[in-house]
Design a protein around this motif. Structure first.
Motif, mmCIF file in Angstrom:
data_model
loop_
_atom_site.group_PDB
_atom_site.id
_atom_site.type_symbol
_atom_site.label_atom_id
_atom_site.label_comp_id
_atom_site.label_asym_id
_atom_site.label_seq_id
_atom_site.Cartn_x
_atom_site.Cartn_y
_atom_site.Cartn_z
ATOM 1 N N THR A 156 -2.409 -2.908 2.653
ATOM 2 C CA THR A 156 -1.237 -3.057 3.508
ATOM 3 C C THR A 156 -1.465 -2.495 4.907
ATOM 4 O O THR A 156 -0.531 -2.372 5.679
ATOM 5 C CB THR A 156 -0.032 -2.337 2.888
ATOM 6 N N LYS A 179 0.064 6.500 6.247
ATOM 7 C CA LYS A 179 1.343 6.188 5.608
ATOM 8 C C LYS A 179 2.426 7.205 5.950
ATOM 9 O O LYS A 179 3.570 7.048 5.558
ATOM 10 C CB LYS A 179 1.172 6.121 4.085
ATOM 11 N N THR A 228 10.256 6.246 3.453
ATOM 12 C CA THR A 228 10.856 7.022 2.367
ATOM 13 C C THR A 228 11.868 7.969 2.975
ATOM 14 O O THR A 228 11.751 8.355 4.139
ATOM 15 C CB THR A 228 9.782 7.814 1.587
ATOM 16 N N SER A 268 -4.273 3.192 -6.284
ATOM 17 C CA SER A 268 -3.448 3.462 -5.106
ATOM 18 C C SER A 268 -4.188 3.182 -3.809
ATOM 19 O O SER A 268 -3.615 2.659 -2.856
ATOM 20 C CB SER A 268 -3.030 4.931 -5.077
ATOM 21 N N GLN A 278 -4.328 -0.480 -3.100
ATOM 22 C CA GLN A 278 -2.986 -0.900 -2.711
ATOM 23 C C GLN A 278 -2.684 -0.484 -1.274
ATOM 24 O O GLN A 278 -2.186 -1.262 -0.475
ATOM 25 C CB GLN A 278 -1.936 -0.248 -3.627
ATOM 26 N N GLY A 279 -2.984 0.783 -0.982
ATOM 27 C CA GLY A 279 -2.676 1.323 0.338
ATOM 28 C C GLY A 279 -3.467 0.635 1.434
ATOM 29 O O GLY A 279 -2.936 0.314 2.492
ATOM 30 N N TYR A 333 2.328 7.392 -4.490
ATOM 31 C CA TYR A 333 3.548 6.693 -4.091
ATOM 32 C C TYR A 333 3.546 5.219 -4.495
ATOM 33 O O TYR A 333 4.545 4.721 -5.007
ATOM 34 C CB TYR A 333 3.792 6.844 -2.587
ATOM 35 N N PRO A 334 2.424 4.497 -4.313
ATOM 36 C CA PRO A 334 2.444 3.086 -4.711
ATOM 37 C C PRO A 334 2.683 2.899 -6.207
ATOM 38 O O PRO A 334 3.155 1.853 -6.627
ATOM 39 C CB PRO A 334 1.043 2.587 -4.343
ATOM 40 N N ILE A 335 2.346 3.912 -7.025
ATOM 41 C CA ILE A 335 2.503 3.768 -8.472
ATOM 42 C C ILE A 335 3.883 4.252 -8.929
ATOM 43 O O ILE A 335 4.587 3.565 -9.655
ATOM 44 C CB ILE A 335 1.393 4.553 -9.213
ATOM 45 N N PHE A 359 -3.009 8.192 2.826
ATOM 46 C CA PHE A 359 -1.571 8.307 2.600
ATOM 47 C C PHE A 359 -0.920 9.317 3.534
ATOM 48 O O PHE A 359 0.280 9.282 3.753
ATOM 49 C CB PHE A 359 -1.276 8.614 1.126
ATOM 50 N N ILE A 380 4.731 4.205 5.102
ATOM 51 C CA ILE A 380 5.632 3.972 3.979
ATOM 52 C C ILE A 380 7.002 4.528 4.352
ATOM 53 O O ILE A 380 7.120 5.624 4.869
ATOM 54 C CB ILE A 380 5.094 4.687 2.717
ATOM 55 N N GLY A 440 6.473 5.473 -6.853
ATOM 56 C CA GLY A 440 7.590 5.348 -5.917
ATOM 57 C C GLY A 440 8.229 6.690 -5.619
ATOM 58 O O GLY A 440 7.544 7.705 -5.547
#
Lengths: 137, 556
Positions: free
Chosen positions: B540, B214, B21, B533, B536-537, B225-227, B210, B19, B229
């Motif tokens: 990807t 990630k 950031t 999450s 979602q994670g 984080y996916p929820i 994560f 991810i 941000g």
């Protein structure tokens, strides 16, 4: 007199290592020894790198940047610790042997009261390594 | 110049999808000196959780008389009002884990497509088991099957208001010893099988994914984080992390309380050392001292070694009970109990419209809340040692194998005890909860040795929970840094012991359990969000390509 010099570096606190690294480069130039940078990281993301792979890359970039122009033979070695806070000193001593170095140059802080309870890394290395140790304070 | 061949890292990590950031790990940390000791802590999280814990310890000790009943009321209210919530949440975790084993998402490898495991199966398994169940197995291994067996055979009873007053699971089994045994074992396994391990696996998977894939710090907030941000780096994240610290600390203190209670009871039984607050406090202090030595020695030299010793001792005791006890009955019991578990599972996990309110609220909800409050601790610990496993391998090893070991443990200890009770040994049924294990061992030969081994096991389990817990809390309060200065671990290890002491003195085990349940409730909500999450994670991430897979060969 010295063939291979081990220079442990903390990639998170490069700013505090300038003096030690300069000392190492000067000594290595004088004795025409190989410079070996060692950094120990974690397998979890840290402020230095997000993965062991990135950590390794950063160290090798750092080694090239700092000593690339000195004309010395430079190598970089990244090691991953399971529990950095407690294992660092032991890893430094072990790697010094494994890499076949004959002198260690590293930064250390000025000893204080806490060093009687929790030994500093430099202090531990000086008392446990077979090699000559140069602590830069 | 260092090429890949002469670096310490053995294999590349391969494809992963980190991810992006701007957050830099440790950017909110304060690095300071307190006296001679250096500190590196996440500012709001460490301050708030540290100060609240200190205040909590002092207040509980100052108002010992009045806090006990308050804690008990709190526990009763939470488990009876939100029993449906706890039960449904745990079911969701089990379903998620089973789904991940069979779905293609299970091919994702933690740490990147080509990462290799840090620990061998035996070291890995010992650590996750010692952290995950620990003292509970010793405390409830004999007592829980006996309790459910006795209440089932006693049948149902109704109060004036038409509510069930008995503690039997489901519809009980009046007078039928075989059916009561099956029901009792099914209920026990229900509490120690898939559900608790699914809770752990969910948290551990979320954290590992994560962090290792990630590239976010190893702390609870990263999972969200996916929820949320970028907001996870602000107060939303602070609250999540502080909740995780509280849940861990009180969950641990509960276990430490159980451990002290049982070790003391065992010592009383064996050597006549009387059960007093003083001796329990002394035990907690002594054992916290051993845990301190272990955290100072570090993960490999301390925690892992103790976990392995622990596994060997537990295996010895288990083997002894199986061989000396009714061997054939235990082996047969293992299979009949498994069948009974599967048979009763839908009814036992049903969250609504339960007639057996005492059982589903007093036992099941309490257990679920307790497991959930433990989950950030066990989950983070499991995550930290699980890099390099695929999701499928990870869940199979964290969910299925420990569940089976628990089934075997419960049938060996509980089955033997129930066997003895039905042969007329009343002492076991009459003994208090902490002492039941020792009364059972007394019926077998060489009980002086085995009881002593039992006490040692309780103590070592106690230490392995306390030391790994300190590492976890330290990591959360250092903003995900695993290399924070050692004195911080000492602080948390000491305070775990102090919280356990404070709660034991201020109302005993009741308050310990109440605090575990109270912190488990908000954390259950956090975990439900984490499920989303995870999916979602994982979606990807590129699927795993192991060292032997075709994709890697193509690269060569």
């Amino acid at each position: 007199m010295y063939q291979k010099m081990l220079v442990p570096v903390d990639l998170a606190h490069i700013d505090k290592m300038e003096k030690a690294i300069q000392t190492a480069i000067d000594l290595a130039t004088h004795y025409k020894s190989e410079l070996c940078f060692l950094a120990v990281g974690t397998n979890t993301p840290s402020s230095v790198a997000h993965s062991p792979k990135e950590f390794e890359q950063k160290l090798s970039d750092f080694a090239q940047e700092t000593a690339g122009e000195s004309g010395l033979k430079v190598s970089a070695d990244a090691e991953i610790a399971h529990d950095l806070a407690t294992d660092l000193s032991k890893i430094l001593v072990r790697k010094a042997d494994e890499l076949g170095t004959d002198v260690i140059v590293m930064a250390s802080h000025i000893p204080g009261i806490a060093d009687h309870i929790f030994s500093s890394h430099g202090g531990y290395v000086a008392s446990h390594a077979d090699q000559s140790v140069f602590l830069v304070r | 110049m260092g090429s890949e061949a002469d670096t310490g890292i053995e294999s590349p990590d391969g494809a992963a999808n980190p991810i992006e950031t701007d957050y830099e790990i440790g950017q909110d940390n304060i690095q300071t000196e307190i006296g001679p000791f250096g500190l590196d802590v996440h500012n709001p999280v460490f301050m708030i959780s540290g100060l609240s814990i200190v205040a909590f310890v002092f207040l509980t000790l100052a108002f010992q008389e009045s806090v006990g009943p308050m804690f008990n009321d709190l526990r009763g209210w939470l488990t009876s009002t939100f029993d449906w919530f706890f039960l449904s949440a745990a079911n969701i975790f089990v379903i998620l884990c089973l789904f991940l084993i069979v779905s293609p998402l299970g091919r994702v490898r933690l740490g990147g497509a080509d990462a290799t495991p840090d620990y061998s199966y035996s070291g890995w398994f010992a650590m996750l088991f010692a952290a995950g169940m620990g003292i509970g197995l010793m405390f409830y291994g004999v007592s829980e099957p006996i309790s459910h067996f006795s209440s089932s055979i006693g049948g149902t009873a109704f109060g004036d208001d038409g509510m069930r007053t008995d503690w039997a699971p489901l519809g009980a089994a009046v007078g039928d010893a075989d059916a009561a045994f099956d029901l009792g074992m099914a209920a026990t396994i229900f509490h120690w099988g898939l559900h608790p391990w699914a809770i752990y696996a969910t948290v551990a998977l979320a954290l590992a994914l994560f962090s290792f894939n990630k590239g976010l710090p190893l702390t609870m907030r990263s999972v969200f984080y996916p929820i949320f941000g970028e907001r996870v780096w602000g107060w939303t994240g602070h609250v999540i992390d502080i909740l995780a610290v509280f849940a861990t600390l009180f969950g641990l203190a509960t276990s430490l309380g159980f451990g002290a209670e049982q070790a003391n009871a065992g010592l009383d039984f064996l050597f006549g050392i009387s059960v007093t607050d003083g001796s329990k406090v002394f035990l907690i202090i002594a054992i916290t001292g051993v845990a301190l030595i272990s955290v100072l020695a570090g993960l490999d030299a301390g925690v892992k070694r103790l976990s392995e010793i622990n596994m060997v001792l537990a295996a010895l005791l288990l083997l002894f009970v199986v061989l000396v006890g009714p061997t054939m009955d235990i082996i047969k019991g293992f299979f009949t109990s498994l069948v009974a578990y599967v048979e009763y599972l839908p009814a036992l996990s049903n969250p609504v419209g339960r007639a057996d309110t005492n059982f589903s609220q007093g036992w099941t909800s309490f257990y679920w809340a307790w497991w959930i409050s433990w989950s950030p601790f066990v989950g983070m610990f499991i995550a930290r040692v699980s890099r390099g496993r695929t999701v499928r391998e990870f869940i199979t090893c964290v969910l299925i194998i420990p569940s089976l070991v628990c089934v075997f443990w419960m049938t060996a200890f509980g089955g033997t005890a129930v066997h003895m009770v039905s042969e007329g040994v009343t002492a076991i049924a009459e003994a208090g909860l902490p002492i039941k294990l020792f009364t059972m061992l007394e019926q077998l030969p060489m009980h002086a040795i085995t009881s002593f081994l039992g006490i040692i096991l309780v103590i070592v389990f106690f230490v392995t929970s306390s030391d790994s817990g300190s590492l976890v809390i330290d990591t959360i309060t250092a903003g995900g840094k695993v290399d924070a200065p050692v004195p911080q671990r000492v602080f948390w290890c000491t305070f775990e012991g102090l919280v356990a002491i404070a709660l034991l003195l201020g109302g005993g085990l009741g308050s310990l359990q109440a605090m575990a349940v109270s912190t488990g409730f908000p954390f259950a909500i956090v975990l439900l969000l984490a499920c989303f999450s995870i999916i979602q994670g994982l979606r990807t991430e590129p699927a795993a390509v192991g060292p032997k897979s075709e994709a890697t060969k193509a690269d060569d």
